[in-house]
Design a protein around this motif. Structure first.
Motif, PDB file in Angstrom:
ATOM      1  N   SER A 401       0.840  -1.206   0.000  1.00 58.75           N
ATOM      2  CA  SER A 401       0.000   0.000   0.000  1.00 58.75           C
ATOM      3  C   SER A 401       0.861   1.235   0.000  1.00 58.75           C
ATOM      4  N   PRO A 402       0.469   2.268  -0.626  1.00 59.35           N
ATOM      5  CA  PRO A 402       1.296   3.476  -0.744  1.00 59.35           C
ATOM      6  C   PRO A 402       1.719   3.990   0.618  1.00 59.35           C
ATOM      7  N   THR A 403       0.898   3.964   1.616  1.00 60.89           N
ATOM      8  CA  THR A 403       1.293   4.472   2.937  1.00 60.89           C
ATOM      9  C   THR A 403       2.389   3.628   3.534  1.00 60.89           C
ATOM     10  N   ALA A 404       2.198   2.283   3.408  1.00 59.77           N
ATOM     11  CA  ALA A 404       3.226   1.393   3.945  1.00 59.77           C
ATOM     12  C   ALA A 404       4.532   1.628   3.234  1.00 59.77           C
ATOM     13  N   PHE A 405       4.371   1.826   1.917  1.00 60.69           N
ATOM     14  CA  PHE A 405       5.597   2.030   1.152  1.00 60.69           C
ATOM     15  C   PHE A 405       6.264   3.325   1.542  1.00 60.69           C
ATOM     16  N   ALA A 406       5.453   4.353   1.709  1.00 61.55           N
ATOM     17  CA  ALA A 406       6.008   5.654   2.088  1.00 61.55           C
ATOM     18  C   ALA A 406       6.681   5.558   3.434  1.00 61.55           C
ATOM     19  N   GLU A 407       6.072   4.814   4.358  1.00 58.10           N
ATOM     20  CA  GLU A 407       6.668   4.634   5.682  1.00 58.10           C
ATOM     21  C   GLU A 407       8.021   3.934   5.572  1.00 58.10           C
ATOM     22  N   LEU A 408       8.016   2.944   4.690  1.00 60.82           N
ATOM     23  CA  LEU A 408       9.255   2.170   4.485  1.00 60.82           C
ATOM     24  C   LEU A 408      10.356   3.075   4.001  1.00 60.82           C
ATOM     25  N   GLU A 409       9.990   3.897   3.045  1.00 66.10           N
ATOM     26  CA  GLU A 409      10.979   4.810   2.497  1.00 66.10           C
ATOM     27  C   GLU A 409      11.421   5.814   3.548  1.00 66.10           C
ATOM     28  N   GLU A 410      10.456   6.288   4.381  1.00 70.63           N
ATOM     29  CA  GLU A 410      10.792   7.252   5.432  1.00 70.63           C
ATOM     30  C   GLU A 410      11.759   6.621   6.424  1.00 70.63           C
ATOM     31  N   ILE A 411      11.470   5.347   6.753  1.00 67.99           N
ATOM     32  CA  ILE A 411      12.354   4.640   7.685  1.00 67.99           C
ATOM     33  C   ILE A 411      13.739   4.558   7.098  1.00 67.99           C
ATOM     34  N   ASP A 412      13.778   4.264   5.813  1.00 72.92           N
ATOM     35  CA  ASP A 412      15.075   4.110   5.147  1.00 72.92           C
ATOM     36  C   ASP A 412      15.848   5.403   5.231  1.00 72.92           C
ATOM     37  N   ARG A 413      15.098   6.525   4.896  1.00 76.13           N
ATOM     38  CA  ARG A 413      15.768   7.824   4.945  1.00 76.13           C
ATOM     39  C   ARG A 413      16.207   8.162   6.359  1.00 76.13           C
ATOM     40  N   LYS A 487      12.682  -1.511  13.349  1.00 75.74           N
ATOM     41  CA  LYS A 487      11.389  -1.207  12.702  1.00 75.74           C
ATOM     42  C   LYS A 487      11.398  -1.622  11.268  1.00 75.74           C
ATOM     43  N   GLN A 488      12.554  -1.303  10.591  1.00 78.33           N
ATOM     44  CA  GLN A 488      12.679  -1.714   9.180  1.00 78.33           C
ATOM     45  C   GLN A 488      12.565  -3.202   9.031  1.00 78.33           C
ATOM     46  N   GLU A 489      13.272  -3.897   9.881  1.00 78.83           N
ATOM     47  CA  GLU A 489      13.252  -5.359   9.825  1.00 78.83           C
ATOM     48  C   GLU A 489      11.826  -5.844   9.982  1.00 78.83           C
ATOM     49  N   SER A 490      11.164  -5.264  10.959  1.00 82.12           N
ATOM     50  CA  SER A 490       9.780  -5.701  11.216  1.00 82.12           C
ATOM     51  C   SER A 490       8.900  -5.491  10.005  1.00 82.12           C
ATOM     52  N   MET A 491       9.071  -4.340   9.408  1.00 83.20           N
ATOM     53  CA  MET A 491       8.249  -4.065   8.223  1.00 83.20           C
ATOM     54  C   MET A 491       8.593  -4.944   7.078  1.00 83.20           C
ATOM     55  N   PHE A 492       9.887  -5.171   6.851  1.00 86.64           N
ATOM     56  CA  PHE A 492      10.307  -6.123   5.815  1.00 86.64           C
ATOM     57  C   PHE A 492       9.668  -7.467   6.044  1.00 86.64           C
ATOM     58  N   ALA A 493       9.761  -7.925   7.251  1.00 88.36           N
ATOM     59  CA  ALA A 493       9.160  -9.231   7.556  1.00 88.36           C
ATOM     60  C   ALA A 493       7.655  -9.209   7.258  1.00 88.36           C
ATOM     61  N   GLU A 494       7.093  -8.141   7.704  1.00 88.66           N
ATOM     62  CA  GLU A 494       5.615  -8.045   7.491  1.00 88.66           C
ATOM     63  C   GLU A 494       5.271  -8.058   6.011  1.00 88.66           C
ATOM     64  N   LEU A 495       6.079  -7.362   5.225  1.00 92.50           N
ATOM     65  CA  LEU A 495       5.783  -7.269   3.788  1.00 92.50           C
ATOM     66  C   LEU A 495       6.427  -8.397   2.992  1.00 92.50           C
ATOM     67  N   ASP A 496       7.127  -9.236   3.676  1.00 89.92           N
ATOM     68  CA  ASP A 496       7.785 -10.398   3.051  1.00 89.92           C
ATOM     69  C   ASP A 496       8.763  -9.952   2.001  1.00 89.92           C
ATOM     70  N   VAL A 497       9.623  -8.994   2.365  1.00 93.40           N
ATOM     71  CA  VAL A 497      10.713  -8.601   1.480  1.00 93.40           C
ATOM     72  C   VAL A 497      11.986  -8.575   2.289  1.00 93.40           C
ATOM     73  N   THR A 498      13.062  -8.483   1.545  1.00 92.95           N
ATOM     74  CA  THR A 498      14.342  -8.499   2.228  1.00 92.95           C
ATOM     75  C   THR A 498      14.978  -7.152   2.213  1.00 92.95           C
ATOM     76  N   SER A 499      14.584  -6.378   1.227  1.00 91.60           N
ATOM     77  CA  SER A 499      15.135  -5.014   1.173  1.00 91.60           C
ATOM     78  C   SER A 499      14.181  -4.066   0.481  1.00 91.60           C
ATOM     79  N   LEU A 500      14.522  -2.852   0.631  1.00 89.02           N
ATOM     80  CA  LEU A 500      13.676  -1.848  -0.032  1.00 89.02           C
ATOM     81  C   LEU A 500      13.671  -2.021  -1.524  1.00 89.02           C
ATOM     82  N   ASP A 501      14.775  -2.381  -2.098  1.00 89.91           N
ATOM     83  CA  ASP A 501      14.847  -2.604  -3.543  1.00 89.91           C
ATOM     84  C   ASP A 501      13.950  -3.743  -3.944  1.00 89.91           C
ATOM     85  N   VAL A 502      14.053  -4.830  -3.164  1.00 92.85           N
ATOM     86  CA  VAL A 502      13.150  -5.957  -3.459  1.00 92.85           C
ATOM     87  C   VAL A 502      11.701  -5.491  -3.435  1.00 92.85           C
ATOM     88  N   ALA A 503      11.376  -4.756  -2.378  1.00 92.98           N
ATOM     89  CA  ALA A 503       9.975  -4.259  -2.285  1.00 92.98           C
ATOM     90  C   ALA A 503       9.587  -3.407  -3.464  1.00 92.98           C
TER      91      ALA A 503
END
Lengths: 878, 369
Positions: A401-413, A487-503
């Motif tokens: 979802s765009p919000t989840a993705f945006a959060e992911l990106e925010e976490i990354d930044r 938090k990133q790890e948790s979200m990755f796990a939740e979204l079943d990805v290993t990295s932001l690039d994968v996502a």
């Protein structure tokens, strides 16, 4: 001559239960001051008692002198001077009453003393129960008690008589009082006989008027009755005259004769009329016979003619019909053949239609097979597409979802930032060279750079160690980095990805898959369109259901389709042939109908002619079978002759009947009868009237109405004259009385002049520019200010009181001129005066005190403080 | 042949303007006249009394009047011939039927213009009036009356002689030469209340009892003596009780009045005298008062009736009169005021004059009282 009081002593008088003495009264103004209720009014009362109230009286007034509830003898002693003489009065009331007057002539007691006082002071014995001030003479007027001060009273008769000589001296001789009163009372008495007290008609005037009115009414009434009687007389006369004329009329026999003649004529007329009607009936009967015979003959002739005519018509009709009937028969044959042709044409058309239908059925079967085949192909493609759609749908479902993705990106930044901060706050160490023995935090340290974030112990071997302590801030940065990473790890796990690039890659794939899903859906829609031939709806499910329902039959295979064009052509040809045949048949039928139309009237005419013929035959037979048919002509001739005779007879009868007009004769008889009965009626009425009028004349005439009327008229005349005389007398008395009154008023005005003049002297100071009006008993009536008269009762209380004092002063002056004993006592005067008026009044009183003794009794010490004269303070407690 | 000729009894005349006592006397006197006439007839040997109309004052007299008249006539020995005049004209159902109904045998009402033979060969020709106002001469019928074998023809009629003075009535006129033209031996006329001779044979008897102020003479009847061939002998006979006198005196002071009144009272029988007195002259107020007082308090009571007209007796208060009053103060003032009103004239002057007189009277009474 002033009466000068010198001393006064009271004992047991009203509130003075103890002796009280007032002395040292001067000749002029004396002001006796004392508190309210101290007894100053009682003082005046005591003075009056001493002088005017008989010692021996036990009247209400005298009884009131004793102190309340005490049975003691009130005592008064008054010392006074009159001229040059000194006098003393001692009076005792109620118990052992006594009087003693001491003066220049010695002592006097009892009634003689009272009489002496009366003579000395000019008053009369008071016989009233409560004291009559008018009886006290001048001093009654001039010794003014508090309660009397307000009234602008007229002086009593004694005062008026006392001042009379003054008045006469000033006005001139005033005589006629007594004669005037005598004349006046007589005139008043006479006047009262004619007028009411309010000046309306009364007494004799009313009587005279009533008498005149009654006489007039009576005269009118009798005149009216007399006139009625006269009318009766004249009515009687005229009725008698009319009756006489009527009797003459009735005696006339002409009408009777005329009537008898008329009756005779009427009888003749009636006989002629009867004959006429008989003749008319006879004539009518003969004419009827002629008519019936002529009718029979005519009918017979008509029947014969009809027979001939009908025969001819029948022939003609039959002749006309022959050709038409022939034509009809041949046309009927033509119609029959056309009908057969039509039947055939119908049959062939039927066959052609059946062939066409069979052909069409075959074509339809072929078409369906083709559709089924196409459907199977579409189904196969559908199945494939649906597999693809399912896959694509799964892929697209992985979209983050765009919000989840945006959060992911925010976490990354944020992580990058935190790491940068950590890096900035940490200590970077680089190890080069040999590494042996070098440990870091107990671990061997390898060559290379490293970052230290906490206190780190680098063993340098040999027990030495290098302790590196990075700045303290790096600790929090490290914690932040750790938090973010977790938090990133948790979200990755939740979204079943290993990295932001994968996502990111997965998201791209998902978006593509979504696009594919839409494409696939479009394709599926395209291949699942409806097929009308198969009754297939537009939907994948419908297609699938259809395919599933198909039996594995060989219906897909079919024969070669027939030649439909040929079949259709054959059908059309058959159709055309049928139409044409129908036209032929219709034409044949129309022709037949036309012929039948022609034939129908002919047939009818033929039938009618046939019927007429039958009828004519029947009639002829009927007529000829009648008994009277034989010899009809002869009978007709006879009948005509008889009718002609009857006509002649009728004409004669008509002539006879018209000679006398019976209704007219009847009318004339009726008129004569009416006239005679009217005359009889009139006579009866006249006789009744005459009897009635005679009765009236006899009864009314006997009453002597004419004499009564003459008397009443004359009496009315006399009453009127009497009224005139009475009115004249009344007017005379009225005028005389008015004139006497005017004379009296004028005289009174002259008479009161001197009083007015004296009073005006004082009043002018108080009310400048005003005039005074006195009544003839010398009472001040009104004050005229700038032309407007104000009645004394309408003036203010203050002004009234002041005028009362001033008019009394005027009288005092006049009495003084008469050398009457005068003294002025005012009890609490001028209570209502304002300061200005009070000053003027005191001035006037002070001036008067130069001529006479004046005693003011007052409780208002201040008001009179500035006034000169003797001041005596009365102590009520003494 | 002797008969009495009378007329104009006017029985039932009202006299309503008189006081009741006077009225009763006057009314009674008219009935008494019947007795006087009957007595005169007897005394003169006359068997007939011809009454020439106006026996009654009205055509509808009261029953009392009729009964009185009939009963008085009935008591007399003579025969009464009553002719309807204009006051008591004849008509069917009228008063004469009522008179006849009393059934007095010695009374004949001649209400038809038909001759009557009242004695042998003595015919009475009556001309009764049948209307109050007759335009024709009622005596014209005398010419058509047959009096067979007549020795004496006596006409009886009521009305004025044509062109008979200015006071005569214009209706009921009788030709002055009727006696001659109708060959009458005597024409007895009524209507004129005084006795009047027209010619030898034509007379008005006058009323037997005067009933108005017109002439001084008391009423009378005529005693007529007729003989064929000679003029009638006519002798007046007094029947009247009352004298109705008219006097017009000029008096300028009390003395002249006293003279006049004394003379009159000496000349008449006061209780039988009715006087209508007009005073003219100019006198002092005091005199006028004295004159009127004398009339009011003395003469009026002596006479049967007195009617004084004193308006023309002008009285002026003399200066002495006024001066006498002026002394009286208020009364003098009143007198002066009234006198001023009199002098001023105008509508009030008459009243003022009377008021002034009254004032003087009252003052005068005061002095005498």
């Amino acid at each position: 001559m002033s009466l000068r009081l010198r001393h006064i002593t009271l004992n047991n008088f009203r509130k003075f239960r103890e002796p009280l003495t007032i002395q040292g009264l001067s000749d002029g103004l004396n002001i006796v001051i004392e508190a309210n209720e101290a007894g100053k009014s009682t003082l005046l009362e005591a003075l009056r008692a001493a002088f005017f109230v008989r010692y021996s009286t036990r009247n209400q007034l005298a009884s009131s002198y004793a102190p309340h509830g005490e049975n003691v003898a009130p005592e008064i002693e008054v010392g006074f001077e009159l001229g040059h003489d000194a006098w003393t009065i001692s009076k005792r009331f109620l118990r052992s009453p006594s009087i003693e007057v001491r003066g220049p002539t010695g002592r006097t007691q009892g009634d003689a003393a009272e009489e002496l006082l009366q003579e000395l002071l000019g008053f009369e014995r008071d016989t009233s129960r409560t004291g009559d001030v008018a009886a006290y003479g001048a001093l009654g007027l001039l010794w003014v008690a508090q309660t009397e001060a307000l009234s602008v009273a007229a002086p009593g008769q004694i005062v008026r008589d006392d001042v009379r000589s003054t008045l006469e001296a000033e006005v001139g001789t005033i005589m006629g009082g007594e004669p005037y009163e005598r004349v006046r009372s007589r005139i008043d008495a006479a006047y009262a006989k004619y007028w009411t007290a309010t000046g309306r008609f009364g007494g004799r005037q009313s009587e005279a008027k009533e008498r005149a009115d009654a006489a007039e009414a009576k005269a009118r009434e009798v005149q009216a009755r007399l006139a009625a009687l006269e009318r009766s007389f004249s009515d009687l006369e005229s009725s008698r005259t009319r009756l006489r004329l009527l009797d003459q009329e009735l005696a006339d026999t002409r009408d009777v004769e005329v009537r008898a003649e008329l009756v005779r004529t009427l009888e003749i007329a009636r006989a002629a009329a009867m004959l006429l009607s008989t003749r008319r009936a006879e004539h009518e009967a003969a004419a009827a016979i002629v008519r019936s015979r002529e009718d029979l003959q005519a009918r017979h002739q008509a029947a014969a003619k009809a027979l001939i005519d009908a025969g001819a018509a029948l022939e003609k009709a039959k002749a006309q019909r022959v050709d038409v009937v022939k034509d009809i028969r041949s046309r009927k044959l033509a119609v029959d053949s056309a009908r057969e042709a039509l039947t055939r044409a119908r049959e062939s058309r039927q066959q052609a239609r059946e062939a066409l239908t069979a052909g069409e059925t075959l074509v339809a079967i072929t078409h369906r097979a083709a559709s089924v085949r196409a459907a199977r192909q579409r189904h196969e493609r559908l199945v494939g597409l649906e597999v693809l759609l399912a896959n694509a749908t799964c892929t697209s479902a992985l979209l983050i979802s765009p919000t989840a993705f945006a959060e992911l990106e925010e976490i990354d930044r944020s992580l990058a930032r935190a790491e940068a901060e950590l890096a900035a706050g940490s200590t970077r160490i680089q190890l080069t060279g040999p590494t042996a023995g070098i440990t870091i935090d107990g671990e061997p340290m390898s060559v290379g750079e490293r970052t230290l974030m906490r206190e780190t112990v680098i063993g340098l071997g040999g027990g030495s160690a290098l302790i590196v302590k990075p700045p303290a801030a790096s600790g929090s940065a490290e914690a932040e980095v750790a938090r973010l990473k977790a938090k990133q790890e948790s979200m990755f796990a939740e979204l079943d990805v290993t990295s932001l690039d994968v996502a990111r890659a997965r998201n791209d794939a998902a978006r593509e898959a979504a696009a594919e899903v839409r494409s696939l859906q479009t394709q599926i829609e395209a291949i699942t369109q409806a097929d009308a031939a198969l009754g297939l709806a537009t939907s994948a499910d419908a297609l699938k259901l259809f395919i599933a329902g198909l039996e594995e039959t060989g219906e897909e295979d079919s024969d070669e389709p027939p030649d439909m064009a040929a079949l259709r052509q054959a059908a059309d040809a058959a159709e055309t042939a049928l139409a044409r045949t129908e036209g032929v048949q219709e034409s044949a039928i129309d022709g037949l109908r036309e012929l039948e139309e022609q034939d129908r009237p002919l047939a009818a005419a033929e039938a009618a002619a046939e019927s007429d013929l039958q009828n004519a035959r029947g009639q002829l037979a009927t007529i000829e079978s009648r008994a009277d048919f034989a010899g009809l002509d002869a009978a007709l001739d006879g009948a005509r002759k008889a009718a002609a005779e009857a006509a002649v007879n009728l004409e004669d009868a008509e002539r006879n009947a018209s000679a006398h007009d019976a209704p007219d004769i009847e009318r004339r008889i009726k008129a004569i009868d009416a006239r005679s009965s009217a005359a009889a009626e009139t006579k009866r009425r006249l006789e009744t009237d005459i009897a009635r009028l005679e009765g009236t004349v006899e009864s009314e005439g006997g009453k002597g109405l004419a004499e009564q009327a003459a008397f009443a008229t004359e009496e009315f005349e006399a009453a009127r004259k009497h009224l005139d005389r009475v009115t004249q007398e009344a007017e005379t008395l009225k005028l005389l009385r008015e004139t006497l009154e005017i004379a009296r008023v004028e005289m009174s005005r002259t008479y009161v002049g001197p009083v007015a003049r004296r009073a005006r002297r004082y009043i002018e100071r108080l009310l400048p520019g005003c005039d005074l009006s006195f009544s003839d008993d010398l009472a001040l009536e009104s004050v005229v200010r700038s032309g407007v008269a104000e009645g004394c009762m309408n003036l203010s209380r203050g002004t009234q009181e002041q005028l009362a004092v001033l008019t009394r002063l005027a009288f005092a002056d006049m009495l003084l001129d008469q050398r009457r004993p005068v003294s002025l006592i005012l009890d609490d005067p001028l209570a209502y005066a304002d300061d200005t008026r009070l000053d003027i009044m005191i001035d006037i009183i002070a001036a008067a005190a130069e001529r006479m003794q004046v005693i003011l009794l007052t409780c208002r010490d201040r008001a009179f403080r500035h006034v000169g004269g003797r001041r005596i303070v009365l102590d009520g407690s003494r | 042949m002797k008969f009495l000729h009378t007329a104009d009894w006017q029985l039932g005349k009202p006299f309503a303007r008189f006081d009741p006592e006077v009225r009763a006397a006057l009314t009674e006197a008219r009935f008494d006249a019947i007795d006087a006439i009957g007595k005169a007839a007897t005394e003169n040997g006359a068997a007939h009394v011809l009454v020439a109309g106006d026996i009654f004052d009205t055509d509808g007299p009261s029953d009392r009047t009729i009964v009185q008249a009939v009963s008085r006539m009935q008591r007399q020995l003579c025969h009464w011939w009553l002719l309807p005049g204009n006051h008591d004209y004849a008509r069917s159902g009228g008063l004469w039927d009522r008179v006849r109904a009393k059934g007095a045998p010695n009374i004949t009402v001649v209400d038809q213009a038909l001759p009557v033979e009242i004695e042998s060969r003595t015919w009475l020709l009556p001309a009764p009036l049948v209307h109050r106002h007759n335009l024709d001469d009622p005596t014209t019928l005398f010419d058509t009356m047959a009096t067979p074998n007549a020795a004496l023809r006596i006409g009886l009629a009521h009305g004025s002689i044509r062109d008979f003075g200015s006071q005569g009535e214009t209706t009921n006129q009788i030709a002055p030469d009727r006696a001659r033209t109708s060959s009458l031996d005597y024409l007895a006329l009524g209507d004129w209340h005084g006795t009047l001779r027209i010619d030898d044979r034509t007379w008005y008897s006058g009323t037997p009892e005067a009933d108005r102020f017109q002439r001084d003479e008391p009423g009378q009847a005529l005693c007529v003596d007729l003989e064929p061939g000679r003029p009638p002998q006519v002798i007046p006979v007094r029947t009247g009780k009352f004298q109705w006198m008219i006097r017009d005196w000029r008096v300028d002071d009390l003395a002249s009045f006293v003279a006049e009144s004394t003379q009159l009272l000496n000349a008449v029988e006061p209780s039988g005298t009715l006087l209508q007195l007009t005073l003219t002259g100019i006198s002092a107020l005091g005199d006028r008062i004295a004159i009127l007082s004398s009339l009011d308090h003395d003469i009026a009571h002596q006479l049967r009736y007195l009617d004084v007209r004193a308006d023309a007796l002008v009285a002026r208060p003399s200066d002495d009169d006024i001066a006498a009053l002026a002394v009286e103060g208020m009364l003098g003032t009143a007198a002066l005021k009234l006198n001023a009103l009199v002098e001023e004239g105008g509508t009030n002057a008459a009243t003022a004059k009377r008021a002034l007189e009254r004032l003087f009277v009252e003052v005068g009474r005061g002095e005498t009282a």
